[in-house]
Design a protein around this motif. Structure first.
Motif, PDB file in Angstrom:
ATOM      1  N   LYS A 130      -7.769  10.185 -17.563  1.00 23.87           N
ATOM      2  CA  LYS A 130      -8.879   9.852 -16.663  1.00 23.87           C
ATOM      3  C   LYS A 130      -8.469   8.652 -15.797  1.00 23.87           C
ATOM      4  O   LYS A 130      -7.633   7.854 -16.215  1.00 23.87           O
ATOM      5  CB  LYS A 130     -10.124   9.483 -17.487  1.00 23.87           C
ATOM      6  N   SER A 131      -9.090   8.516 -14.630  1.00 23.80           N
ATOM      7  CA  SER A 131      -8.826   7.388 -13.714  1.00 23.80           C
ATOM      8  C   SER A 131      -7.326   7.223 -13.485  1.00 23.80           C
ATOM      9  O   SER A 131      -6.800   6.109 -13.521  1.00 23.80           O
ATOM     10  CB  SER A 131      -9.398   6.072 -14.261  1.00 23.80           C
ATOM     11  N   ARG A 132      -6.646   8.332 -13.259  1.00 20.94           N
ATOM     12  CA  ARG A 132      -5.188   8.336 -13.164  1.00 20.94           C
ATOM     13  C   ARG A 132      -4.654   7.361 -12.104  1.00 20.94           C
ATOM     14  O   ARG A 132      -3.728   6.578 -12.385  1.00 20.94           O
ATOM     15  CB  ARG A 132      -4.706   9.765 -12.872  1.00 20.94           C
ATOM     16  N   ASP A 133      -5.230   7.412 -10.900  1.00 19.27           N
ATOM     17  CA  ASP A 133      -4.675   6.575  -9.833  1.00 19.27           C
ATOM     18  C   ASP A 133      -4.846   5.081 -10.134  1.00 19.27           C
ATOM     19  O   ASP A 133      -3.948   4.283  -9.873  1.00 19.27           O
ATOM     20  CB  ASP A 133      -5.312   6.933  -8.483  1.00 19.27           C
ATOM     21  N   GLU A 134      -5.992   4.739 -10.740  1.00 18.57           N
ATOM     22  CA  GLU A 134      -6.219   3.336 -11.118  1.00 18.57           C
ATOM     23  C   GLU A 134      -5.241   2.925 -12.221  1.00 18.57           C
ATOM     24  O   GLU A 134      -4.686   1.826 -12.189  1.00 18.57           O
ATOM     25  CB  GLU A 134      -7.660   3.126 -11.624  1.00 18.57           C
ATOM     26  N   LEU A 135      -5.024   3.822 -13.186  1.00 27.06           N
ATOM     27  CA  LEU A 135      -4.084   3.506 -14.269  1.00 27.06           C
ATOM     28  C   LEU A 135      -2.677   3.306 -13.715  1.00 27.06           C
ATOM     29  O   LEU A 135      -1.968   2.359 -14.088  1.00 27.06           O
ATOM     30  CB  LEU A 135      -4.087   4.624 -15.330  1.00 27.06           C
ATOM     31  N   LYS A 136      -2.292   4.182 -12.789  1.00 24.47           N
ATOM     32  CA  LYS A 136      -0.947   4.080 -12.214  1.00 24.47           C
ATOM     33  C   LYS A 136      -0.789   2.741 -11.480  1.00 24.47           C
ATOM     34  O   LYS A 136       0.216   2.038 -11.667  1.00 24.47           O
ATOM     35  CB  LYS A 136      -0.713   5.248 -11.248  1.00 24.47           C
ATOM     36  N   SER A 137      -1.793   2.345 -10.666  1.00 28.14           N
ATOM     37  CA  SER A 137      -1.707   1.061  -9.944  1.00 28.14           C
ATOM     38  C   SER A 137      -1.676  -0.101 -10.929  1.00 28.14           C
ATOM     39  O   SER A 137      -0.930  -1.063 -10.745  1.00 28.14           O
ATOM     40  CB  SER A 137      -2.904   0.844  -9.023  1.00 28.14           C
ATOM     41  N   PHE A 138      -2.501   0.012 -11.974  1.00 29.34           N
ATOM     42  CA  PHE A 138      -2.536  -1.050 -12.981  1.00 29.34           C
ATOM     43  C   PHE A 138      -1.151  -1.213 -13.633  1.00 29.34           C
ATOM     44  O   PHE A 138      -0.633  -2.327 -13.751  1.00 29.34           O
ATOM     45  CB  PHE A 138      -3.605  -0.719 -14.033  1.00 29.34           C
ATOM     46  N   LEU A 139      -0.554  -0.101 -14.036  1.00 28.38           N
ATOM     47  CA  LEU A 139       0.774  -0.180 -14.684  1.00 28.38           C
ATOM     48  C   LEU A 139       1.815  -0.729 -13.712  1.00 28.38           C
ATOM     49  O   LEU A 139       2.651  -1.550 -14.093  1.00 28.38           O
ATOM     50  CB  LEU A 139       1.184   1.194 -15.234  1.00 28.38           C
ATOM     51  N   HIS A 140       1.746  -0.311 -12.462  1.00 28.57           N
ATOM     52  CA  HIS A 140       2.701  -0.836 -11.477  1.00 28.57           C
ATOM     53  C   HIS A 140       2.531  -2.351 -11.315  1.00 28.57           C
ATOM     54  O   HIS A 140       3.514  -3.072 -11.192  1.00 28.57           O
ATOM     55  CB  HIS A 140       2.557  -0.106 -10.137  1.00 28.57           C
ATOM     56  N   SER A 141       1.266  -2.812 -11.363  1.00 28.07           N
ATOM     57  CA  SER A 141       1.030  -4.262 -11.234  1.00 28.07           C
ATOM     58  C   SER A 141       1.631  -5.017 -12.415  1.00 28.07           C
ATOM     59  O   SER A 141       1.901  -6.211 -12.327  1.00 28.07           O
ATOM     60  CB  SER A 141      -0.471  -4.553 -11.108  1.00 28.07           C
ATOM     61  N   LYS A 142       1.847  -4.316 -13.523  1.00 27.87           N
ATOM     62  CA  LYS A 142       2.461  -4.945 -14.703  1.00 27.87           C
ATOM     63  C   LYS A 142       3.973  -4.720 -14.739  1.00 27.87           C
ATOM     64  O   LYS A 142       4.641  -5.042 -15.734  1.00 27.87           O
ATOM     65  CB  LYS A 142       1.846  -4.361 -15.990  1.00 27.87           C
ATOM     66  N   GLY A 143       4.522  -4.080 -13.700  1.00 31.80           N
ATOM     67  CA  GLY A 143       5.977  -3.873 -13.658  1.00 31.80           C
ATOM     68  C   GLY A 143       6.441  -2.578 -14.299  1.00 31.80           C
ATOM     69  O   GLY A 143       7.629  -2.357 -14.484  1.00 31.80           O
ATOM     70  N   ILE A 144       5.494  -1.707 -14.654  1.00 30.70           N
ATOM     71  CA  ILE A 144       5.835  -0.437 -15.300  1.00 30.70           C
ATOM     72  C   ILE A 144       5.825   0.663 -14.237  1.00 30.70           C
ATOM     73  O   ILE A 144       4.782   0.945 -13.639  1.00 30.70           O
ATOM     74  CB  ILE A 144       4.803  -0.048 -16.394  1.00 30.70           C
ATOM     75  N   GLU A 145       6.971   1.288 -14.035  1.00 36.54           N
ATOM     76  CA  GLU A 145       7.061   2.313 -12.997  1.00 36.54           C
ATOM     77  C   GLU A 145       6.700   3.689 -13.564  1.00 36.54           C
ATOM     78  O   GLU A 145       7.345   4.160 -14.496  1.00 36.54           O
ATOM     79  CB  GLU A 145       8.488   2.337 -12.424  1.00 36.54           C
ATOM     80  N   CYS A 146       5.669   4.310 -13.003  1.00 38.44           N
ATOM     81  CA  CYS A 146       5.265   5.662 -13.422  1.00 38.44           C
ATOM     82  C   CYS A 146       5.382   6.581 -12.209  1.00 38.44           C
ATOM     83  O   CYS A 146       5.432   6.120 -11.077  1.00 38.44           O
ATOM     84  CB  CYS A 146       3.817   5.682 -13.867  1.00 38.44           C
ATOM     85  N   LYS A 147       5.405   7.885 -12.470  1.00 39.64           N
ATOM     86  CA  LYS A 147       5.506   8.837 -11.359  1.00 39.64           C
ATOM     87  C   LYS A 147       4.489   9.962 -11.554  1.00 39.64           C
ATOM     88  O   LYS A 147       4.137  10.291 -12.687  1.00 39.64           O
ATOM     89  CB  LYS A 147       6.895   9.495 -11.348  1.00 39.64           C
ATOM     90  N   ILE A 148       4.091  10.540 -10.448  1.00 42.73           N
ATOM     91  CA  ILE A 148       3.305  11.777 -10.519  1.00 42.73           C
ATOM     92  C   ILE A 148       4.264  12.899 -10.176  1.00 42.73           C
ATOM     93  O   ILE A 148       4.762  12.971  -9.051  1.00 42.73           O
ATOM     94  CB  ILE A 148       2.109  11.736  -9.560  1.00 42.73           C
ATOM     95  N   ARG A 149       4.567  13.713 -11.170  1.00 44.10           N
ATOM     96  CA  ARG A 149       5.518  14.811 -10.974  1.00 44.10           C
ATOM     97  C   ARG A 149       4.754  16.115 -11.132  1.00 44.10           C
ATOM     98  O   ARG A 149       4.467  16.485 -12.247  1.00 44.10           O
ATOM     99  CB  ARG A 149       6.649  14.775 -12.002  1.00 44.10           C
ATOM    100  N   HIS A 150       4.336  16.787 -10.070  1.00 44.63           N
ATOM    101  CA  HIS A 150       4.460  16.417  -8.673  1.00 44.63           C
ATOM    102  C   HIS A 150       3.075  16.334  -8.091  1.00 44.63           C
ATOM    103  O   HIS A 150       2.203  17.090  -8.482  1.00 44.63           O
ATOM    104  CB  HIS A 150       5.310  17.461  -7.940  1.00 44.63           C
ATOM    105  N   PRO A 151       2.853  15.477  -7.098  1.00 41.22           N
ATOM    106  CA  PRO A 151       1.483  15.239  -6.633  1.00 41.22           C
ATOM    107  C   PRO A 151       0.894  16.357  -5.767  1.00 41.22           C
ATOM    108  O   PRO A 151      -0.315  16.403  -5.582  1.00 41.22           O
ATOM    109  CB  PRO A 151       1.616  13.940  -5.821  1.00 41.22           C
ATOM    110  N   ILE A 152       1.740  17.245  -5.244  1.00 38.29           N
ATOM    111  CA  ILE A 152       1.222  18.331  -4.387  1.00 38.29           C
ATOM    112  C   ILE A 152       1.562  19.667  -5.041  1.00 38.29           C
ATOM    113  O   ILE A 152       2.731  19.939  -5.338  1.00 38.29           O
ATOM    114  CB  ILE A 152       1.850  18.280  -2.973  1.00 38.29           C
TER     115      ILE A 152
END
Ligand code: PLP
Length: 366
Positions: free
Chosen positions: A290-312
């Motif tokens: 849930k709240s995937r985009d917020e979680l991804k931004s949150f993790l990136h703000s902590k230095g954790i690189e995540c990816k959406i494979r694949h967004p389209i």
């Protein structure tokens, strides 16, 4: 202090592995047979035997493997090929480049094509089913093979993400008439550049694929079927033979990382997993959350690189959307909820726990 954890780390850390790879390159430079040299034959034999198939053909990429596999079955204009909407676009492109039409069938919760929806998509033009073992988890191949037999269709497995994965104890790539692998640098069984392979049992198809991968020529001179130059490099084949040696160990490490994540995260997100039929190699460790985009931004703000494979989804790419207007309710929902966490074999348990801690914190605060 910020912990920087990259999504992938393609550098070679293990000194023994590095020495073995350099020695393999050195051997090729010394014998000088750079084009379809002896390591290509060795690799083809090793891949066939690993996948429990009679034959393997080394090619330049997973994309070319799919394209040549379809061409070897003479799939072309007016033909339809059933596949999943959720894959890397190379899958749909291979069908389109043959002149055939991809027909997309929605996925199930495991992110693979839903076999129960395939029969309804079959028409008199359908020639093949092209299931993708997405994320490294093998599709429900019993059902898919039964449908293909009942309707006299070819099956081509896109096993690009699933080398060494298993279903009911049998290897990914051992089910279809043909199966295609990618060994690009990011895949679990990796080259250090681009490479691919096609496996099959039929000797005539094998012969034809060897012709198709080199401009359609017989005895390297006379062109029988116009085709691309899709050879695998001898240097990549030599390095792949080294990668293959260390593969079981690497997969064991990736599975340990996956199990640790799942143990940590099972109450917060939907974790990928083995089931009674599957042995997953976790090409990606893809959670559904849930709240995937917020979680991804949150993790990136902590230095954790995540990816959406694949967004389209494949039918929603610009090149496809005007001719593919059907809806795929499950894929359309899940494509907004998938997130791939770092899971390369150089990761430590501490890193997995740090990432898991941030994810728990994120959901606890909601
Ligand atoms: C990687 C991949 C391909 C294409 O392989 P390349 O070697 O990159 O051309 C095709 N299908 C899927 C599902 C893939 O993940």
């Amino acid at each position: 202090m910020l912990t920087e954890i990259p999504y992938l780390d393609l550098s070679v850390k293990d000194p023994k592995l590095k020495a073995d790879l350099l020695a393999a390159v050195e051997r090729v430079l010394t014998h000088g047979r750079l084009v379809l040299g002896p390591e290509v034959d060795d690799l083809e034999r090793s891949i066939a035997s690993f996948c429990k198939r009679k034959n393997a053909v080394g090619v330049s990429s997973g994309s070319d493997a799919l394209f040549l596999a379809l061409r070897s079955l003479e799939i072309g204009p007016e033909d339809e090929v059933i596949t999943t909407p959720m894959s890397w676009i190379a899958t749909a492109n291979a069908i389109t480049l043959c002149g055939a039409n991809p027909v997309f069938v929605d996925i199930a919760e495991d992110l693979n094509i839903n076999p129960d929806l395939i029969s309804a998509a079959i028409t008199p033009r359908t020639k093949a089913i092209l299931p993708v073992h997405y994320t490294g988890k093998v599709c429900d191949m019993s059902k898919i093979m039964d449908i293909a037999k009942a309707h006299n269709l070819f099956v081509i497995e896109d096993a690009a993400q699933a080398f060494a994965s298993k279903y009911k104890g049998a290897m990914a790539g051992s089910f279809g008439d043909l199966a295609c692998f990618s060994m690009n640098a990011m895949k679990v069984f990796n080259a250090f550049g681009d490479a691919g392979a096609i496996v099959c049992d039929d000797d005539d198809l094998n012969k034809k694929l060897h012709i198709l991968r080199y401009a359609g020529t017989v005895d390297k001179e006379d062109c029988h079927i116009p085709s691309s130059n899709s050879r695998i490099d001898t240097i990549q084949a030599a390095m792949l033979l080294v990668s293959l040696n260390g593969l079981e160990d690497k997969i064991a490490k990736r599975r340990r990382i996956a199990f640790r994540y799942s143990e940590n995260l099972k109450d917060f997100v939907t974790c990928p997993s083995d089931d009674e039929n599957s042995y997953h190699t976790y090409y990606t460790y893809t959670i559904i959350c849930k709240s995937r985009d917020e979680l991804k931004s949150f993790l990136h703000s902590k230095g954790i690189e995540c990816k959406i494979r694949h967004p389209i989804l494949m039918p929603h790419h610009r090149a496809y959307k005007s001719s593919h207007t059907a809806s795929f309710p499950v894929a359309e929902k899940l494509v907004k909820e998938i997130l791939c966490l770092p899971n390369h074999e150089n990761m430590t348990t501490d890193e997995v726990d740090i990432i898991s801690g941030y994810i728990k914190g994120f959901y606890d605060a909601r």
